[in-house]
Scaffold this motif. Structure first.
Motif, PDB file in Angstrom:
ATOM      1  N   ALA A   1       0.838  -1.200   0.000  1.00 15.71           N
ATOM      2  CA  ALA A   1       0.000   0.000   0.000  1.00 15.71           C
ATOM      3  C   ALA A   1       0.869   1.245   0.000  1.00 15.71           C
ATOM      4  CB  ALA A   1      -0.910  -0.006   1.224  1.00 15.71           C
ATOM      5  N   PRO A   2       0.378   2.318  -0.578  1.00 12.41           N
ATOM      6  CA  PRO A   2       1.132   3.579  -0.556  1.00 12.41           C
ATOM      7  C   PRO A   2       1.130   4.172   0.842  1.00 12.41           C
ATOM      8  CG  PRO A   2      -1.041   3.936  -1.470  1.00 12.41           C
ATOM      9  CD  PRO A   2      -0.917   2.457  -1.282  1.00 12.41           C
ATOM     10  N   PRO A   3       2.021   5.130   1.128  1.00 11.28           N
ATOM     11  CA  PRO A   3       2.049   5.730   2.469  1.00 11.28           C
ATOM     12  C   PRO A   3       0.789   6.544   2.740  1.00 11.28           C
ATOM     13  CG  PRO A   3       3.512   6.901   0.956  1.00 11.28           C
ATOM     14  CD  PRO A   3       3.063   5.669   0.239  1.00 11.28           C
ATOM     15  N   ASP A   4       0.485   6.703   4.007  1.00 10.78           N
ATOM     16  CA  ASP A   4      -0.647   7.533   4.418  1.00 10.78           C
ATOM     17  C   ASP A   4      -0.528   8.900   3.759  1.00 10.78           C
ATOM     18  OD1 ASP A   4      -1.580   9.815   6.354  1.00 10.78           O
ATOM     19  OD2 ASP A   4      -2.787   8.057   6.874  1.00 10.78           O
ATOM     20  N   PRO A   5      -1.553   9.346   3.037  1.00 12.63           N
ATOM     21  CA  PRO A   5      -1.406  10.570   2.243  1.00 12.63           C
ATOM     22  C   PRO A   5      -1.152  11.819   3.083  1.00 12.63           C
ATOM     23  CG  PRO A   5      -3.690   9.838   2.248  1.00 12.63           C
ATOM     24  CD  PRO A   5      -2.892   8.737   2.866  1.00 12.63           C
ATOM     25  N   ILE A   6      -1.772  11.916   4.243  1.00 11.45           N
ATOM     26  CA  ILE A   6      -1.612  13.140   5.030  1.00 11.45           C
ATOM     27  C   ILE A   6      -0.250  13.174   5.709  1.00 11.45           C
ATOM     28  CG2 ILE A   6      -2.598  14.554   6.868  1.00 11.45           C
ATOM     29  CD1 ILE A   6      -5.314  13.285   6.266  1.00 11.45           C
ATOM     30  N   VAL A   7       0.172  12.061   6.292  1.00 10.47           N
ATOM     31  CA  VAL A   7       1.511  12.002   6.885  1.00 10.47           C
ATOM     32  C   VAL A   7       2.559  12.266   5.809  1.00 10.47           C
ATOM     33  CG1 VAL A   7       3.201  10.504   8.024  1.00 10.47           C
ATOM     34  CG2 VAL A   7       0.800  10.452   8.740  1.00 10.47           C
ATOM     35  N   PHE A   8       2.335  11.714   4.635  1.00  8.40           N
ATOM     36  CA  PHE A   8       3.256  11.900   3.511  1.00  8.40           C
ATOM     37  C   PHE A   8       3.423  13.378   3.192  1.00  8.40           C
ATOM     38  CE2 PHE A   8       3.972  12.408  -1.047  1.00  8.40           C
ATOM     39  CZ  PHE A   8       5.032  11.546  -1.281  1.00  8.40           C
ATOM     40  N   VAL A   9       2.316  14.098   3.072  1.00  8.33           N
ATOM     41  CA  VAL A   9       2.382  15.519   2.725  1.00  8.33           C
ATOM     42  C   VAL A   9       2.985  16.324   3.866  1.00  8.33           C
ATOM     43  CG1 VAL A   9       0.987  17.555   2.183  1.00  8.33           C
ATOM     44  CG2 VAL A   9       0.524  15.378   1.041  1.00  8.33           C
ATOM     45  N   VAL A  10       2.696  15.967   5.108  1.00 11.36           N
ATOM     46  CA  VAL A  10       3.293  16.673   6.250  1.00 11.36           C
ATOM     47  C   VAL A  10       4.817  16.574   6.192  1.00 11.36           C
ATOM     48  CG1 VAL A  10       3.618  16.561   8.756  1.00 11.36           C
ATOM     49  CG2 VAL A  10       1.309  16.549   7.792  1.00 11.36           C
ATOM     50  N   LYS A  11       5.336  15.364   6.002  1.00  7.27           N
ATOM     51  CA  LYS A  11       6.794  15.194   5.925  1.00  7.27           C
ATOM     52  C   LYS A  11       7.379  15.949   4.736  1.00  7.27           C
ATOM     53  CE  LYS A  11       7.109  10.589   8.038  1.00  7.27           C
ATOM     54  NZ  LYS A  11       7.569   9.194   7.817  1.00  7.27           N
ATOM     55  N   LEU A  12       6.696  15.873   3.603  1.00  8.94           N
ATOM     56  CA  LEU A  12       7.195  16.527   2.397  1.00  8.94           C
ATOM     57  C   LEU A  12       7.264  18.041   2.580  1.00  8.94           C
ATOM     58  CD1 LEU A  12       7.998  16.543  -0.566  1.00  8.94           C
ATOM     59  CD2 LEU A  12       5.575  16.397  -1.173  1.00  8.94           C
ATOM     60  N   LEU A  13       6.224  18.625   3.169  1.00  6.67           N
ATOM     61  CA  LEU A  13       6.222  20.071   3.355  1.00  6.67           C
ATOM     62  C   LEU A  13       7.250  20.510   4.386  1.00  6.67           C
ATOM     63  CD1 LEU A  13       2.396  20.846   3.202  1.00  6.67           C
ATOM     64  CD2 LEU A  13       4.119  21.260   1.445  1.00  6.67           C
ATOM     65  N   CYS A  14       7.489  19.684   5.406  1.00  3.46           N
ATOM     66  CA  CYS A  14       8.551  20.001   6.362  1.00  3.46           C
ATOM     67  C   CYS A  14       9.895  20.084   5.652  1.00  3.46           C
ATOM     68  CB  CYS A  14       8.608  18.949   7.467  1.00  3.46           C
ATOM     69  SG  CYS A  14       7.261  19.032   8.668  1.00  3.46           S
ATOM     70  N   ALA A  15      10.168  19.101   4.806  1.00  7.98           N
ATOM     71  CA  ALA A  15      11.439  19.088   4.076  1.00  7.98           C
ATOM     72  C   ALA A  15      11.538  20.274   3.136  1.00  7.98           C
ATOM     73  CB  ALA A  15      11.577  17.777   3.303  1.00  7.98           C
ATOM     74  N   MET A  16      10.474  20.520   2.388  1.00  6.41           N
ATOM     75  CA  MET A  16      10.486  21.621   1.425  1.00  6.41           C
ATOM     76  C   MET A  16      10.722  22.954   2.121  1.00  6.41           C
ATOM     77  SD  MET A  16       8.432  24.285   0.206  1.00  6.41           S
ATOM     78  CE  MET A  16       6.721  23.857   0.444  1.00  6.41           C
ATOM     79  N   ARG A  17      10.007  23.191   3.227  1.00  8.94           N
ATOM     80  CA  ARG A  17      10.147  24.460   3.947  1.00  8.94           C
ATOM     81  C   ARG A  17      11.531  24.601   4.574  1.00  8.94           C
ATOM     82  NH1 ARG A  17       7.316  28.690   2.425  1.00  8.94           N
ATOM     83  NH2 ARG A  17       5.090  28.253   2.318  1.00  8.94           N
ATOM     84  N   THR A  18      12.054  23.510   5.111  1.00  8.21           N
ATOM     85  CA  THR A  18      13.387  23.564   5.719  1.00  8.21           C
ATOM     86  C   THR A  18      14.437  23.949   4.690  1.00  8.21           C
ATOM     87  OG1 THR A  18      12.904  21.985   7.498  1.00  8.21           O
ATOM     88  CG2 THR A  18      15.200  22.154   6.786  1.00  8.21           C
ATOM     89  N   TYR A  19      14.466  23.239   3.600  1.00  5.11           N
ATOM     90  CA  TYR A  19      15.483  23.500   2.580  1.00  5.11           C
ATOM     91  C   TYR A  19      15.274  24.866   1.922  1.00  5.11           C
ATOM     92  CZ  TYR A  19      16.859  18.594   3.029  1.00  5.11           C
ATOM     93  OH  TYR A  19      17.307  17.387   3.501  1.00  5.11           O
TER      94      TYR A  19
END
Length: 827
Positions: free
Chosen positions: A258-276
């Motif tokens: 199964a694919p990753p949980d969509p909301i957790v996935f987006v939370v992690k992605l946005l954290c990375a994007m904002r940090t960098y």
């Protein structure tokens, strides 16, 4: 004042003169002087360094390099038209833009390291996502210690140009230098352990204290705002808070498909994007003259949500479609806002380059039966053409011809005022530079940067962060890039600290990817060595097939057969039936007809009826029994229309009989079974062109080029059809990219000559026809093409002389006779 040692290093002949003088004073003579290796290397490095510094002009602008992984014009252009990406639209409108060709395989560590080095994976050494850690025995992300050549962040400081590099693939652990390196593991560490995790960490960032002074710029899940997530996905506050709490410890189940949980996935992605992003803006504001920042979000969003985009695909439910259909476009819109903030911080005296490493399938081009996150083939969703935009001082506005990933590093070097490097296989994107800039600052070149300045050095004392690497491995697994083995830090995995850099073990795909690039540059000996190494890690059918092809390309047909035989003995249940057909072919080419005839009997479990008939057809054809061969080929293709080599052989038989169109039913049936066979699209395009149906021809040639974007024959065909339909831009781009491949096939040059003739470029067309003749084009086609160009441009006498000479070499050729009469009548 230079020291005596410096004078000797700058001119080695002085050393020999000095030694001769000293020996002569002692009554001795010197026949010759051979320098020790270390001194010779030092002398060479000094010469190379001095040469590079003499040719450097100094940097007279600022440079911003923005990488968007997986960005595609097919998704971007509709958003620009709707006003949703105004910042990129401004760069396109006032700058240079075009398509950027990726390289195969289209995996991020390989591609972004090529961008940073200008070299292929077989040269730079970063050739896979993962390697095996020797302490834990588990897989971990490939690290910077695998890179064998200098990256731009090593080169620029040698000329006093500090630079900042943010989140670049395979930049971990950080390399010391002049400027700042924020590695690609920083965000994973922040997500797992919070803002304080990166203080004084020489592996995560250089300088080691860089993040300690900038904690407020790091974004952990607890720092993320609800509204930022809600603009990407529709969700309630409770859903956001739950995902926010789970993100630091949430890892997908390695055994689940199964694919990753969509909301957790987006939370992690946005954290990375904002940090960098925050760190990149900070570098720009601090005045670093070169800043490069990589964003992985477009690709990650594509792998998680691209199948939900309109039009609705059959693989998704209506509820999923309605909830997630806008996620990818919303992220593109956010990415454009980030671009606007970078541009505002950079100011007007900046050249900005926006690029993607590959494209991403959208609309009706998406694979119907393969979700984008599956481990079966995630790269099937990748398209070979990404985006490229250049904007700013000295950049010439307008569309530019197709470019290559290899072209980015040379162009960055030129913009930084540095010479190009002869061992980088790309070129300066001169079409994107204003002519007056090229005139006032013409490009210069040195052989290599590997001998300029300090040698590439590695630190063996840095311990790698197992938890941050575990986060990255699970992210890659969730998106289908890697398979299902537990990683360091995952449930059930070993938790010992990872080993020091440089000690990890490569895996099968590392060596196979290197082999792919060796094959492309014709280094077949090196390719064979890598394939053999791949099979020591894990024997696989594709590796045996590639090994056979490499050996066959050298005329070593029995060795090729031996590779296939070994595969059939070692992994018999994994080898496909087509391996038997290829094995029989190798024996036939080696003159071993009897061995070829026994192949199907020796491997009855794999020998389908189609394979048996195909082998019998090959043997009949080899014996000259063409009617019998034709019957066996037809029978084989009725059973299995995807036997591509048999289609080609049958088509050749039909063409000799004057009925080439007879192959069309087999081609159409084959494309019904699989639409991704470039050979079938090419043949259908050729048949349509022969009928004068250029619309159908163009459609099939376009599909062939999408599947085989570097094939000069496919590109030449596309150029002819596009020119015939008045699609000048597509024709010119196809010709330009075909010429970048330096084709060796006479057929490709014949096609390019015809396309250039249609485009009204007679001189280039004549050159192409001459090249076809030099490469041994069969028959008088090259002479006919050149004669027609000459006649149309008012050189009838030269045309008649050329045709007369061709008639002496090909007496009685009907087409040649007809063309000769036509040209004679035009006198």
């Amino acid at each position: 004042m230079a020291s005596p040692a410096d004078e000797i290093l700058s001119d080695p002949s002085r050393l020999e003169t000095a030694v001769r003088q000293e020996l002569a004073a002692a009554g001795l003579s010197l026949d010759g002087l051979e320098l020790a290796t270390s001194l010779r290397d030092a002398l060479e490095a000094r010469r190379r360094t001095d040469e590079a510094r003499r040719l450097a002009r100094g940097m007279n602008l600022r440079l911003l390099l923005v990488g968007w992984d997986g960005a595609d014009w097919a998704s971007i252009e509709p958003l620009i038209e709707r006003g949703r990406m105004p910042n990129l639209a401004r760069l396109v409108r006032h700058g240079a833009h075009g398509r950027l060709r990726s390289i195969d395989p289209m995996f991020s560590p390989l591609l972004w390291t090529t961008v940073a080095t200008g070299k292929s994976p077989s040269q730079h050494g970063v050739a896979d996502f993962l390697v095996k850690d020797p302490v834990s025995g588990q897989r971990r992300p490939i690290t910077s210690d695998f890179r064998r050549v200098k990256a731009l962040w090593n080169i620029l400081p040698e000329f006093g140009i500090p630079s900042g590099w943010v989140s670049w693939w395979a930049s971990y652990p950080a390399e010391p230098g002049r400027g700042v390196i924020v590695t690609n593991l920083v965000a994973a560490a922040v997500v797992r352990s919070g803002r304080g995790c990166c203080d004084e960490r020489p592996d995560l960032v250089f300088p080691a204290d860089h993040l300690a002074e900038r904690r407020s710029l790091l974004v952990a899940p607890s720092n993320l705002e609800y509204e930022e997530v809600r603009r990407i996905l529709p969700l309630s506050l409770a859903e956001f808070q739950d995902a926010q709490a789970r993100a630091p410890t949430d890892l997908p189940d390695p055994s689940s498909k199964a694919p990753p949980d969509p909301i957790v996935f987006v939370v992690k992605l946005l954290c990375a994007m904002r940090t960098y992003h925050n760190l990149a803006v900070d570098m720009i504001r601090r005045g670093l003259p070169v800043v490069a920042v990589y964003y992985e979000g477009v690709d990650m969003m594509g792998h998680r949500f691209q199948h939900y985009m309109p039009p609705k695909m059959g693989m998704v439910s209506l509820a999923e479609f309605e909830r997630f259909q806008g996620a990818v476009e919303a992220y593109y819109e956010l990415q454009d806002e980030m671009l606007g903030e970078l541009l505002a911080a950079a100011g007007s005296e900046t050249v900005t380059i926006v690029l993607s490493d590959h494209g991403f399938a959208a609309g009706h081009d998406r694979p119907e039966d393969v979700p984008p996150y599956t481990s079966r083939q995630p790269a099937e969703w990748h398209r070979p053409w990404g985006v490229l935009v250049l904007h700013g001082t000295g950049i010439r506005p307008g569309r530019i011809p197709p470019a290559s990933l290899y072209d980015i590093a040379p162009t960055v070097l030129y913009l930084a005022g540095l010479p190009l490097a002869g061992d980088m296989q790309g070129r300066l994107l001169s079409e994107a530079i204003r002519p007056e800039q090229l005139t006032s600052r013409p490009p210069r070149q040195i052989p290599t940067y590997e001998l300029v300045g300090s040698p590439l050095a590695r630190s063996s004392s840095v311990s790698l962060d197992p938890q941050a690497m575990a986060e990255m491995v699970e992210s890659l697994r969730a998106l289908g890039y890697v398979g299902g083995q537990a990683s360091p830090g995952a449930p059930g995995a070993a938790t010992e600290p990872a080993a020091s850099a440089g000690q990890a073990e490569t895996q099968v795909f590392y060596h196979r990817n290197l082999a792919t690039h060796h094959i492309k540059r014709g280094a077949l000996v090196e390719a064979e060595a890598e394939l053999l190494a791949a099979n020591t890690r894990r024997p696989m059918p594709k590796t045996y097939g590639m090994l056979a092809e490499v050996r066959a390309s050298q005329g070593r047909y029995l060795d090729a057969a031996a590779a296939l035989e070994e595969g059939l003995r070692t992994i018999p249940s994994q080898m496909g039936p087509d391996s038997l057909l290829w094995l029989a072919e190798m024996y036939l080419r080696a003159g071993r007809r009897q061995e070829a005839a026994r192949v199907a009997d020796r491997f009855p479990k794999l020998a389908t009826r189609a394979i048996g008939d195909a082998i019998r057809g090959r043997i009949e054809e080899e014996q000259g029994a063409l009617r019998e061969a034709e019957a066996f080929y037809e029978s084989a293709l009725n059973e299995d229309p995807l036997l591509v080599n048999i289609v080609l052989r049958l088509h050749a038989l039909y063409r000799k009989q004057g009925r080439p169109q007879a192959i069309e039913p087999f081609l159409l049936r084959g494309l019904e079974a699989s639409s991704r066979v470039d050979t079938y699209h090419r043949l259908l395009g050729e048949l349509a062109r022969e009928r004068g149906d250029y619309e159908t021809a163009f459609r099939h040639f376009q599909q062939a080029v999408d599947l085989a974007p570097d094939d000069p024959v496919c590109l030449g065909n596309l150029a002819i059809a596009a020119a015939a339909l008045g699609k000048r831009r597509q024709a010119e781009e196809a010709v330009a990219w075909a010429l970048r491949q330096a084709p060796t096939q006479p057929e490709a040059w014949l096609l390019l000559g015809s396309a250039l003739d249609r485009l009204g470029e007679p001189d280039r067309a004549l050159d192409a026809f001459r090249k076809a003749r030099q490469l041994g084009a069969e028959g008088p086609a090259a002479d006919i093409g050149a004669a027609l160009v000459l006649a149309r441009t008012g050189h009838e006498r030269a045309a008649r002389e050329l045709l007369a000479e061709a008639k002496r070499r090909y007496p009685g050729h009907p087409t040649l006779e007809a063309i000769s009469r036509s040209v004679s009548k035009s006198r």
